[in-house]
Enzyme design. Structure first.
Site, PDB file in Angstrom:
ATOM      1  N   ASP A 109      -9.146  -8.184  -6.190  1.00 61.72           N
ATOM      2  CA  ASP A 109      -9.469  -7.084  -5.286  1.00 61.72           C
ATOM      3  C   ASP A 109     -10.546  -6.192  -5.886  1.00 61.72           C
ATOM      4  OD1 ASP A 109      -7.585  -8.050  -3.582  1.00 61.72           O
ATOM      5  OD2 ASP A 109      -6.056  -6.549  -4.046  1.00 61.72           O
ATOM      6  N   GLU A 149      -6.263 -12.433  -7.039  1.00 64.57           N
ATOM      7  CA  GLU A 149      -5.219 -11.511  -7.519  1.00 64.57           C
ATOM      8  C   GLU A 149      -3.816 -11.998  -7.187  1.00 64.57           C
ATOM      9  OE1 GLU A 149      -4.426  -6.732  -7.041  1.00 64.57           O
ATOM     10  OE2 GLU A 149      -6.444  -7.496  -7.341  1.00 64.57           O
ATOM     11  N   TYR A 156     -10.212  -3.837   3.412  1.00 64.27           N
ATOM     12  CA  TYR A 156      -9.377  -3.439   2.277  1.00 64.27           C
ATOM     13  C   TYR A 156      -8.743  -2.071   2.546  1.00 64.27           C
ATOM     14  CZ  TYR A 156      -7.928  -3.234  -2.602  1.00 64.27           C
ATOM     15  OH  TYR A 156      -7.194  -3.189  -3.756  1.00 64.27           O
TER      16      TYR A 156
END
EC number: 5.6.2.1
Length: 831
Positions: A102, A7, A316
């Site tokens: 992600d 990303e 995350y």
């Protein structure tokens, strides 16, 4: 060749280091870094490298009716052509492609965008890998068990893009055109932004409408064998214990009775224990709330958390989950911190026979709660802010693995007798078992000890204090509390809520922290409530959020949800068109009120803050063109009116919004009159025209309120250097500069004991310019690593090397660099 797509570039760097065992090399394709090892390459995107937009013919606001946008087909166009081109070039030579963006709705959409770009140039197989932390174990496991893209999840993200574009563009254009607010002053409306703004406006209305009530409380000082004890009066109010007295006469009566009594008898001594359970694991909302208590805005907290995730230190940070997965070995993860700054907490936790982490109310299968990965950053490398939030997450994880705390609570009641009994109470608590408080210092664990007392014991009443108080309005929402309210009403997602708040600041809808809605915000919300309420209500937005979740779950489709949203928007526009003139009048009136200072001294009409065609602000008369009275405003900052006003001119004071340099300017007319009345103070020769034309430098005060040292021959000579706008200027004629023959000056302020010694104003300004000068090529605007490399190949290795170079010649030698760009860099260096 295997091509891996991440990303962002920092994620690409991290993956390359893990998968190549640190052997990856970096090459640049233009400005795009590509990391390669063996037969693998990895490229980092820049988030979304394509975006949805309307066709170019719909770009001119005045030529397109806003309602036309509702049913217009949107198009996808690249926003980073350099990255798109590099991605497709690499993909055309690849045997297989791995999407490693992600793992959430937005990341899946970015992955799908990369998928489509790749499919334009190759039929090579495309796989998807997912991980919740960028650690060696999780990354290698993900690459050993690749999956495929979740097109339903990506479609949910795409639906959000389309709906937000259509709603935002159509409504923003309608209200902006109606109010005549175009250019940089347009009125922004958003599907989630506007209901969020209404939450703040409604709370501000509650605060303003609040009518406080007076009440009284009585505190006493008791003497327990030489030890002071504070006790509060209370009474029985229909079965409930009450401390507030709502009648002044009754309060005075109780005070008199307590002062008359010389002692009170202890009637109750009650002890009880309470279990204080450890907190649940961090989801995104709880993390933002905890970071907010440390002084971090929601945007800043998430930005730091995402950096720590990318570096492999945290899991995350965008998650609703509050239950750790079964495969997380809590004891093993705690042991990862042995021998670190957390060693004392680790030793305490590992000594427990059983570690059973707490569980929150929400369990999902995408990402675990936010927790440390076990890799410890170097405090000096990541900076103090990042370390503070990293420690917060580590200690929250420790707290969830710790035991409960045990408290002993003590309640003492004393009764003073007289014509009637009056009761006094004191409460205390002490910590019997620290539990999780030993490893998590962010939650309150303060103790309040009371002296030992027995029932029947008498204590002296030493003092009686009657306190007059008022009920308080509801508190404004802090950013973390606002995010909680947004979550409660299903406004936005865990990934977008902090960005929505940031947009409210950027659009000029809120200021300060906690956020306070501006007059513009109230005008927009009020107009929407009166004429198209769905724009600012949570119900419709929440319904669309549920629809997008249904897409992700495979229960609906992108077309069905976007078509439904367009139907909703048509209903909104039906109401808007019926009230177009009323909306325009309401917005224009409110916006004018927000810029109104007071009466014009020449004609009596209102003076307003206006903006020139060149973009600068000034004060002008609402009676223009019949009245041409104007006042200047400083160049730096966006002017807004505030409640304080000038008693001499009956004009509102002006505040200049300029980031950290935001300041109150005061009355513009006072500044103009002061400048007109003040005489220029000549201090020495002008360095540009003194010898040739006799020009002199003088301290000047401008009508805008600014001050400078400038040439008396202006406008024939425009030489000037700035001086601070606030404080008195003290001139020391005995201390003159040997270079410029100017006296030393100092700024004397009432707020400071010591003056600000500037010395020679020219030397001072030259020193300031030197401090601000770029040290590295990449400090210059528009110079990235790739451009710096190109310049270095031509012998330009520092900003100083640019000073004497010919702009045209350098532009010819360096591809992608224009002569104008070189001249801009030279101007930035003061050439």
């Amino acid at each position: 060749m295997r091509l891996i797509v991440t990303e962002k570039d920092n994620a690409a760097e991290r993956l390359a280091a893990i998968l190549s065992d640190g052997r990856a090399s970096v090459e640049r394709r233009g400005d795009v870094p590509v990391r390669t090892w063996g037969d693998s390459s990895v490229i980092g995107l820049s988030g979304h490298v394509v975006e949805v937009d309307f066709p170019p013919e719909y770009g001119e606001w005045r030529d397109v009716e806003p309602v036309e946008l509702i049913d217009t087909d949107v198009m996808t166009r690249p926003t980073r052509e350099d990255i798109v081109g590099t991605l497709q070039t690499l993909a055309s030579d690849a045997d297989d492609i791995v999407i490693a963006t992600d793992y959430d709705r937005e990341g899946e959409l970015i992955g799908k965008e990369a998928h489509d770009l790749v499919r334009d140039v190759t039929d090579a197989p495309i796989e998807r890998v997912r991980f919740s932390s960028i650690t060696e174990g999780e990354v290698r496991e993900a690459f050993e068990t690749p999956d495929s893209l979740d097109f339903d999840l990506a479609a949910a993200g795409e639906a959000r893009q389309i709906i937000d574009l259509v709603w935002g563009a159509a409504l923003t254009r309608f209200l902006s055109l109606a109010a005549g607010q175009l250019g940089e002053d347009f009125i922004s409306v958003g599907r989630v932004q506007s209901p969020t703004l209404k939450l703040l406006v409604d709370r501000e209305r509650e605060i303003e409408a609040f009518d406080p009530d007076d009440y009284w409380e009585i505190c006493t000082d008791l003497d327990v064998e030489g030890t002071a004890l504070e006790a509060q009066y209370f009474y029985d109010d229909e079965g409930s214990e009450a401390e507030r007295i709502w009648d002044a006469d009754r309060a005075a009566q109780v005070v008199e009775a307590l002062r008359t009594a010389d002692s009170a008898a202890i009637t109750t001594v009650r002890r009880r224990t309470r279990t204080d359970r450890p907190p649940a694991p961090f989801d995104t909302t709880a993390f933002i709330s905890a970071a907010g208590s440390l002084g971090y805005s929601a945007q800043r907290a998430m930005s730091i958390a995402e950096e720590l995730y990318t570096e492999g230190y945290l899991s995350y940070p965008r998650t609703d989950n509050t239950v750790y997965p079964d495969d997380l070995d809590a004891r093993e993860r705690i042991a990862d911190f042995e021998g670190t700054a957390f060693d004392e907490s680790v030793e305490r936790l590992l000594a427990r026979e059983e570690i059973d982490p707490t569980r929150g109310d929400t369990e999902s299968t995408d990402h675990p709660p936010i927790h440390p990965t076990g890799e410890l950053p170097d405090r000096g490398d990541i900076g103090e802010d990042a370390w503070e939030l990293y420690e917060l997450v580590v200690r929250r994880f420790f707290a969830t693995c710790a035991g409960p705390a045990e408290w002993e609570h003590l309640r003492i009641v004393a009764t003073a007798t007289g014509d009637e009994d009056h009761q006094l109470k004191a409460t205390g608590k002490r910590l019997l078992e620290e539990g999780y408080h030993a490893v998590y210092p962010y939650s309150g664990a303060s103790e309040h000890h009371l002296p030992d007392l027995d029932e029947g014991q008498r204590v002296a009443i030493e003092g009686v204090d009657l306190q007059t108080k008022q009920t308080q309005p509801p508190r404004r929402f802090g950013q973390s509390r606002l995010i909680e309210r947004m979550a409660d009403q299903n406004l936005g997602t865990k990934a977008t809520r902090h960005n929505i708040i940031e947009k409210l600041y950027d659009r000029g809808y809120v200021e300060n922290d906690p956020p306070v809605p501006t007059a513009l915000a109230r005008a927009v919300v009020s107009a929407a409530e009166d004429h198209a309420e769905p724009i600012v209500t949570a119900a419709m937005t929440a319904e669309l959020e549920r629809d997008m979740t249904a897409i992700a779950d495979g229960e609906s489709s992108l077309d069905a949800v976007t078509d439904e949203s367009r139907e909703m928007l048509h209903e909104v526009f039906d109401a808007l068109h019926e009230s177009r003139e009323a909306i325009a009048d309401e917005l224009r009136s409110s916006l004018k009120d927000d810029r109104r200072l007071g009466p014009c001294p020449e004609c009596g009409e209102s003076l307003l803050i206006r903006r020139s065609r060149q973009g600068s602000y000034f004060v002008g008369c609402d009676g223009y063109p019949d009245c041409e009275f104007t006042l200047p405003l400083p160049d730096a900052g966006e002017p807004v009116t505030i409640e304080e006003s000038c008693t001499d001119h009956d004009l509102a004071h002006v505040k200049l919004l300029d980031g950290r340099d935001t300041r109150v300017h005061g009355c513009p007319l006072c500044h103009a009159e002061t400048a007109a009345e003040s005489e220029d103070r000549v201090i020495g020769p002008c360095p540009e025209c003194g010898e040739t034309h006799g020009g002199e430098l003088a301290i000047k005060r401008l009508r805008s309120g600014s001050r400078l040292v400038g040439c008396t021959r202006y406008p024939d000579c425009e030489y000037s250097v700035p001086v601070p706008r606030r404080g008195e200027i003290a001139i020391d004629d005995e201390d003159r500069c040997e270079i410029h023959d100017l006296p030393a000056i100092a700024i004397v302020s009432d707020d400071d004991d010591d003056p600000w010694e500037l010395g020679c104003p020219i030397c001072n300004f030259e020193a300031y310019q030197a401090e601000q000068a770029p040290d590295e090529l990449e400090d210059l605007n528009g110079v990235g690593p790739a451009t710096a490399d190109k310049l270095a190949s031509e012998g330009v290795e520092s900003p100083d090397d640019l000073v004497e170079l010919d702009a045209e010649g350098l532009a010819e030698a360096v591809s992608g660099v224009s002569a104008d760009q070189v001249r801009e860099w030279q101007a930035e260096l003061g050439v």
